[in-house]
Design a protein around this motif. Structure first.
Motif, PDB file in Angstrom:
ATOM      1  N   PRO A  49       0.833  -1.204   0.000  1.00 20.78           N
ATOM      2  CA  PRO A  49       0.000   0.000   0.000  1.00 20.78           C
ATOM      3  C   PRO A  49       0.869   1.257   0.000  1.00 20.78           C
ATOM      4  O   PRO A  49       2.028   1.226   0.426  1.00 20.78           O
ATOM      5  N   THR A  50       0.331   2.357  -0.422  1.00 17.48           N
ATOM      6  CA  THR A  50       1.100   3.590  -0.538  1.00 17.48           C
ATOM      7  C   THR A  50       1.667   4.072   0.795  1.00 17.48           C
ATOM      8  O   THR A  50       2.716   4.690   0.831  1.00 17.48           O
ATOM      9  N   ASN A  51       1.013   3.794   1.903  1.00 17.60           N
ATOM     10  CA  ASN A  51       1.497   4.256   3.205  1.00 17.60           C
ATOM     11  C   ASN A  51       2.366   3.215   3.914  1.00 17.60           C
ATOM     12  O   ASN A  51       2.693   3.379   5.082  1.00 17.60           O
ATOM     13  N   PHE A  52       2.775   2.163   3.220  1.00 20.61           N
ATOM     14  CA  PHE A  52       3.604   1.112   3.805  1.00 20.61           C
ATOM     15  C   PHE A  52       4.999   1.662   4.067  1.00 20.61           C
ATOM     16  O   PHE A  52       5.561   2.366   3.232  1.00 20.61           O
ATOM     17  N   PRO A  53       5.602   1.348   5.227  1.00 18.03           N
ATOM     18  CA  PRO A  53       6.940   1.886   5.525  1.00 18.03           C
ATOM     19  C   PRO A  53       7.994   1.319   4.575  1.00 18.03           C
ATOM     20  O   PRO A  53       7.882   0.170   4.135  1.00 18.03           O
ATOM     21  N   PRO A  54       9.021   2.081   4.265  1.00 19.46           N
ATOM     22  CA  PRO A  54      10.069   1.617   3.343  1.00 19.46           C
ATOM     23  C   PRO A  54      10.957   0.531   3.932  1.00 19.46           C
ATOM     24  O   PRO A  54      11.613  -0.195   3.202  1.00 19.46           O
ATOM     25  N   ARG A  55      11.003   0.415   5.258  1.00 19.65           N
ATOM     26  CA  ARG A  55      11.781  -0.646   5.919  1.00 19.65           C
ATOM     27  C   ARG A  55      10.916  -1.267   7.008  1.00 19.65           C
ATOM     28  O   ARG A  55      10.184  -0.552   7.704  1.00 19.65           O
ATOM     29  N   VAL A  56      11.018  -2.586   7.141  1.00 19.51           N
ATOM     30  CA  VAL A  56      10.260  -3.298   8.171  1.00 19.51           C
ATOM     31  C   VAL A  56      11.189  -4.289   8.879  1.00 19.51           C
ATOM     32  O   VAL A  56      12.194  -4.722   8.316  1.00 19.51           O
ATOM     33  N   ILE A  57      10.825  -4.638  10.090  1.00 16.67           N
ATOM     34  CA  ILE A  57      11.575  -5.622  10.855  1.00 16.67           C
ATOM     35  C   ILE A  57      10.817  -6.943  10.805  1.00 16.67           C
ATOM     36  O   ILE A  57       9.621  -6.998  11.111  1.00 16.67           O
TER      37      ILE A  57
END
Length: 72
Positions: A49-57
């Protein structure tokens, strides 16, 4: 318990990359299996989705009994 945490980038096209280890489990076999999983999965099925963070853990967390049966 075997716990490893890896931060990855998620591209706008769903590509997964640039893993940075935040926490290793301390077990070489488990950490190697996490490396293999990260190498095998290089993208998501669809764009995030457009609001998804660019980095995830990503947290790999399994009880010791389960790990022994998986790694054998």
């Amino acid at each position: 318990k075997f716990v490893a945490e890896v931060e990855v980038s998620i591209g706008k096209d769903g590509k997964i990359g640039n893993p940075q280890w935040l926490k290793k489990s301390g077990d070489t076999r488990w950490d190697n299996s996490v490396r293999q999983a990260l190498a095998a999965v290089t993208s998501m099925d669809h764009a995030p989705p457009t609001n998804f963070p660019p980095r995830v853990i990503i947290r790999f967390d399994v009880a010791a009994e389960q790990v022994d049966s998986v790694l054998q």
